[in-house]
Design a protein around this motif. Structure first.
Motif, mmCIF file in Angstrom:
data_model
loop_
_atom_site.group_PDB
_atom_site.id
_atom_site.type_symbol
_atom_site.label_atom_id
_atom_site.label_comp_id
_atom_site.label_asym_id
_atom_site.label_seq_id
_atom_site.Cartn_x
_atom_site.Cartn_y
_atom_site.Cartn_z
ATOM 1 N N PRO A 225 -36.505 8.452 -25.861
ATOM 2 C CA PRO A 225 -35.183 8.532 -26.488
ATOM 3 C C PRO A 225 -34.191 7.519 -25.933
ATOM 4 C CG PRO A 225 -35.550 10.426 -25.073
ATOM 5 C CD PRO A 225 -36.857 9.708 -25.174
ATOM 6 N N ALA A 226 -34.397 7.040 -24.696
ATOM 7 C CA ALA A 226 -33.514 5.995 -24.173
ATOM 8 C C ALA A 226 -33.693 4.714 -24.972
ATOM 9 C CB ALA A 226 -33.798 5.754 -22.699
ATOM 10 N N ALA A 227 -34.950 4.349 -25.230
ATOM 11 C CA ALA A 227 -35.225 3.157 -26.033
ATOM 12 C C ALA A 227 -34.751 3.361 -27.472
ATOM 13 C CB ALA A 227 -36.713 2.837 -25.993
ATOM 14 N N TRP A 228 -34.948 4.573 -28.007
ATOM 15 C CA TRP A 228 -34.502 4.870 -29.357
ATOM 16 C C TRP A 228 -32.982 4.759 -29.455
ATOM 17 C CZ3 TRP A 228 -31.474 7.837 -32.417
ATOM 18 C CH2 TRP A 228 -31.836 8.006 -33.753
ATOM 19 N N ALA A 229 -32.288 5.309 -28.450
ATOM 20 C CA ALA A 229 -30.827 5.266 -28.453
ATOM 21 C C ALA A 229 -30.318 3.838 -28.334
ATOM 22 C CB ALA A 229 -30.280 6.127 -27.310
ATOM 23 N N ALA A 230 -30.988 3.025 -27.516
ATOM 24 C CA ALA A 230 -30.564 1.629 -27.361
ATOM 25 C C ALA A 230 -30.652 0.875 -28.678
ATOM 26 C CB ALA A 230 -31.421 0.950 -26.298
ATOM 27 N N GLU A 231 -31.616 1.260 -29.502
ATOM 28 C CA GLU A 231 -31.814 0.571 -30.776
ATOM 29 C C GLU A 231 -30.928 1.123 -31.891
ATOM 30 O OE1 GLU A 231 -35.421 -0.397 -33.989
ATOM 31 O OE2 GLU A 231 -35.861 0.585 -32.063
ATOM 32 N N HIS A 232 -30.672 2.431 -31.874
ATOM 33 C CA HIS A 232 -30.047 3.072 -33.038
ATOM 34 C C HIS A 232 -28.611 3.557 -32.822
ATOM 35 C CE1 HIS A 232 -33.803 3.156 -35.355
ATOM 36 N NE2 HIS A 232 -34.405 3.500 -34.232
ATOM 37 N N LEU A 233 -28.162 3.684 -31.581
ATOM 38 C CA LEU A 233 -26.850 4.252 -31.321
ATOM 39 C C LEU A 233 -25.940 3.250 -30.632
ATOM 40 C CD1 LEU A 233 -27.870 7.763 -29.903
ATOM 41 C CD2 LEU A 233 -27.344 7.177 -32.280
ATOM 42 N N ARG A 234 -24.653 3.442 -30.819
ATOM 43 C CA ARG A 234 -23.650 2.678 -30.069
ATOM 44 C C ARG A 234 -23.207 3.531 -28.896
ATOM 45 N NH1 ARG A 234 -18.849 1.776 -32.967
ATOM 46 N NH2 ARG A 234 -19.377 3.525 -34.332
ATOM 47 N N LEU A 235 -23.536 3.097 -27.677
ATOM 48 C CA LEU A 235 -23.266 3.888 -26.493
ATOM 49 C C LEU A 235 -22.328 3.156 -25.554
ATOM 50 C CD1 LEU A 235 -26.904 5.109 -25.747
ATOM 51 C CD2 LEU A 235 -25.121 6.330 -26.973
ATOM 52 N N LYS B 119 -22.624 3.158 -22.283
ATOM 53 C CA LYS B 119 -23.394 2.590 -21.182
ATOM 54 C C LYS B 119 -24.829 2.380 -21.604
ATOM 55 C CE LYS B 119 -20.573 4.467 -17.409
ATOM 56 N NZ LYS B 119 -20.158 3.140 -16.940
ATOM 57 N N ASP B 120 -25.533 1.538 -20.857
ATOM 58 C CA ASP B 120 -26.903 1.176 -21.187
ATOM 59 C C ASP B 120 -27.844 2.350 -20.930
ATOM 60 O OD1 ASP B 120 -29.326 -0.009 -21.620
ATOM 61 O OD2 ASP B 120 -29.252 -1.331 -19.862
ATOM 62 N N PRO B 121 -28.493 2.902 -21.964
ATOM 63 C CA PRO B 121 -29.418 4.015 -21.746
ATOM 64 C C PRO B 121 -30.709 3.583 -21.049
ATOM 65 C CG PRO B 121 -29.502 3.326 -24.023
ATOM 66 C CD PRO B 121 -28.387 2.546 -23.400
ATOM 67 N N GLY C 25 -26.958 8.261 -14.717
ATOM 68 C CA GLY C 25 -25.906 8.258 -13.702
ATOM 69 C C GLY C 25 -25.635 6.854 -13.174
ATOM 70 N N ASP C 26 -24.396 6.573 -12.856
ATOM 71 C CA ASP C 26 -23.969 5.231 -12.440
ATOM 72 C C ASP C 26 -23.614 5.254 -10.955
ATOM 73 O OD1 ASP C 26 -22.639 2.803 -11.978
ATOM 74 O OD2 ASP C 26 -21.932 2.712 -14.047
ATOM 75 N N ARG C 27 -24.489 4.724 -10.111
ATOM 76 C CA ARG C 27 -24.249 4.770 -8.662
ATOM 77 C C ARG C 27 -23.177 3.780 -8.214
ATOM 78 N NH1 ARG C 27 -27.041 0.803 -5.630
ATOM 79 N NH2 ARG C 27 -28.155 -0.665 -6.968
ATOM 80 N N ILE C 28 -22.840 2.823 -9.066
ATOM 81 C CA ILE C 28 -21.770 1.882 -8.719
ATOM 82 C C ILE C 28 -20.418 2.560 -8.906
ATOM 83 C CG2 ILE C 28 -20.757 -0.365 -9.173
ATOM 84 C CD1 ILE C 28 -23.621 -0.404 -7.990
ATOM 85 N N GLU C 29 -20.237 3.203 -10.065
ATOM 86 C CA GLU C 29 -18.988 3.917 -10.314
ATOM 87 C C GLU C 29 -18.897 5.200 -9.488
ATOM 88 O OE1 GLU C 29 -18.317 4.692 -14.391
ATOM 89 O OE2 GLU C 29 -18.178 2.580 -14.972
ATOM 90 N N ASP C 30 -20.041 5.760 -9.147
ATOM 91 C CA ASP C 30 -20.062 7.031 -8.428
ATOM 92 C C ASP C 30 -21.018 6.917 -7.238
ATOM 93 O OD1 ASP C 30 -19.959 9.604 -7.589
ATOM 94 O OD2 ASP C 30 -20.509 10.516 -9.491
#
Length: 303
Positions: A213-223, A225-227, A264-269
Motif C-alpha cells: 500500500p505504500a507503493a500504491w499510495a505513492a502512485e495514486h494518492l497526493r500525500l 510525506k513520502d510513503p 514516522g519522521d525521526r528528523i521532525e521527531d
C-alpha cells in the motif's frame, strides 16, 4: 511530533492500522506514550519484539492484546492490539495460532467492521503482525509463502510488520557494507557464487496478488510525506544505511480502500530514534469503502 500524511482522494473517515518494531521493548512505555499523542488514534496496533508481560502495559490504551507464542529461545513476540471502546472500528471474532517453525510466529486475528448502528460486517478481515527472519533469506521466503495462503481470490487480508528484506528493485552496493554477516543475511546465493540482494519475499507476495500500500499510495494518492520513506538502518552505517523493511501488504480487493500511508519522521521527531531502531508505519483504509468490501456475502473470506 510527526503528523500523519493523509490521502486526499478518498474519504475523511479512515480506519487506521499502525505497526512498529519496538526494539525488544526496551522503551515500551515511551512507545505507548508516543502513540497516545498521535492526532490520529489507531484502531489497531501491531507490535513486533514485545517482551513477555509487557502486553499488560499496552492493553489499557490499545485494547486486548493477541500475542503470538514466542519462538523457542527468543525473549520477544508479535502482538496485535485492537481498540475495544464504544467508537472502536473493529470487533475481534477469532484469533489463530501459527506455531513458529523457524522464525517468529505471526499474530493473527479475524475482525469484523462495526457499523454506525453497532451491527457487524458480513465478512471478516484477517490481520497479521509479522516479524520475518533477520538472518535467513530461506526462512523469509518460507514465511512469505505462508502468507500467500491468505491471498486466495476474494480474500481480505492485511499483513504488517518488519519483513527484514528489501522491496523489489532495491539497489544496494554490498561492497560498501562492512558487516559481512549482515551481507550474508540480506542476500541469497546463486549457482555461480553471486549473492543478489534478497527481495524474493516481496516478489513472492506480489506474485500472489498482494499489494504494497505504500507503493500504491505513492502512485495514486497526493500525500504530505513520502510513503516510501525508509524505516530502519539509521543507526547502522556499516549495514548499508537506510532501508524500507517495515511494510504492509494487502490483498488486491482492498486496494480501493487505501486512502493513506505514512512513516514516522525521526528528523521532525527525534524521540522516535531514541525509542527504537525502527520507525512506525500506519496504513489508512477508507471506512465507507471497507464497509462495502466487507458486506459482500458472495465472496470468500479469509477468516
Amino acid at each position: 511530533m510527526s503528523r500523519p500524511a493523509t490521502g486526499l482522494s478518498h474519504g475523511s473517515d479512515p480506519v487506521r492500522i499502525l505497526s512498529w518494531n519496538i526494539e525488544h521493548g526496551r522503551a515500551v512505555k515511551e512507545a505507548r506514550r508516543w502513540i497516545s499523542r498521535l492526532p490520529a488514534e489507531p484502531d489497531v496496533v501491531c507490535v513486533q519484539e514485545l517482551r513477555p508481560g509487557d502486553e499488560e502495559l499496552l492493553q489499557e490504551p490499545w485494547g486486548t492484546g493477541y500475542v503470538a507464542e514466542p519462538r523457542p529461545g527468543s525473549s520477544h513476540a508479535n502482538a496485535i492490539f485492537v481498540r475495544e471502546d464504544g467508537d472502536a472500528a473493529f470487533v475481534v471474532t477469532d484469533a489463530f495460532d501459527h506455531p513458529a517453525v523457524l522464525g517468529h510466529a505471526p499474530a493473527n486475528v479475524a475482525v469484523r467492521l462495526r457499523g454506525p448502528d453497532g451491527s457487524l460486517s458480513d465478512r471478516a478481515l484477517s490481520l497479521f503482525c509479522i516479524h520475518a527472519s533477520f538472518n535467513s533469506p530461506t526462512t523469509r521466503l518460507i514465511e512469505a509463502e505462508f502468507l500467500n495462503r491468505f491471498a486466495q481470490p476474494g480474500w481480505l487480508t492485511v499483513a504488517m510488520g518488519d519483513f527484514n528484506d528489501a522491496p523489489a528493485g532495491t539497489v544496494v552496493d554490498w561492497d560498501e557494507v562492512t558487516d559481512r554477516a549482515f551481507y550474508a543475511h540480506r542476500t541469497y546465493p546463486l549457482a555461480g557464487g553471486e549473492r543478489p540482494t534478497d527481495d524474493r519475499a516481496d516478489r513472492t507476495l506480489r506474485a500472489a496478488g498482494y499489494i504494497d500500500p505504500a507503493a500504491w499510495a505513492a502512485e495514486h494518492l497526493r500525500l504530505e510525506k513520502d510513503p516510501l520513506a525508509p524505516t530502519a538502518g539509521y543507526r547502522r552505517p556499516d549495514q548499508g544505511g537506510l532501508r524500507r523493511v517495515d511494510r504492509a501488504y494487502v490483498t488486491g480487493p482492498l486496494a480501493p480502500a487505501i486512502c493513506g500511508y505514512w512513516v514516522g519522521d525521526r528528523i521532525e521527531d527525534p524521540e522516535l530514534e531514541d525509542i527504537s531502531d525502527h520507525l512506525p508505519v500506519m496504513l489508512e483504509l477508507d471506512r465507507t469503502e471497507l464497509s462495502r468490501l466487507m458486506s459482500n456475502r458472495q465472496a470468500s473470506t479469509a477468516a
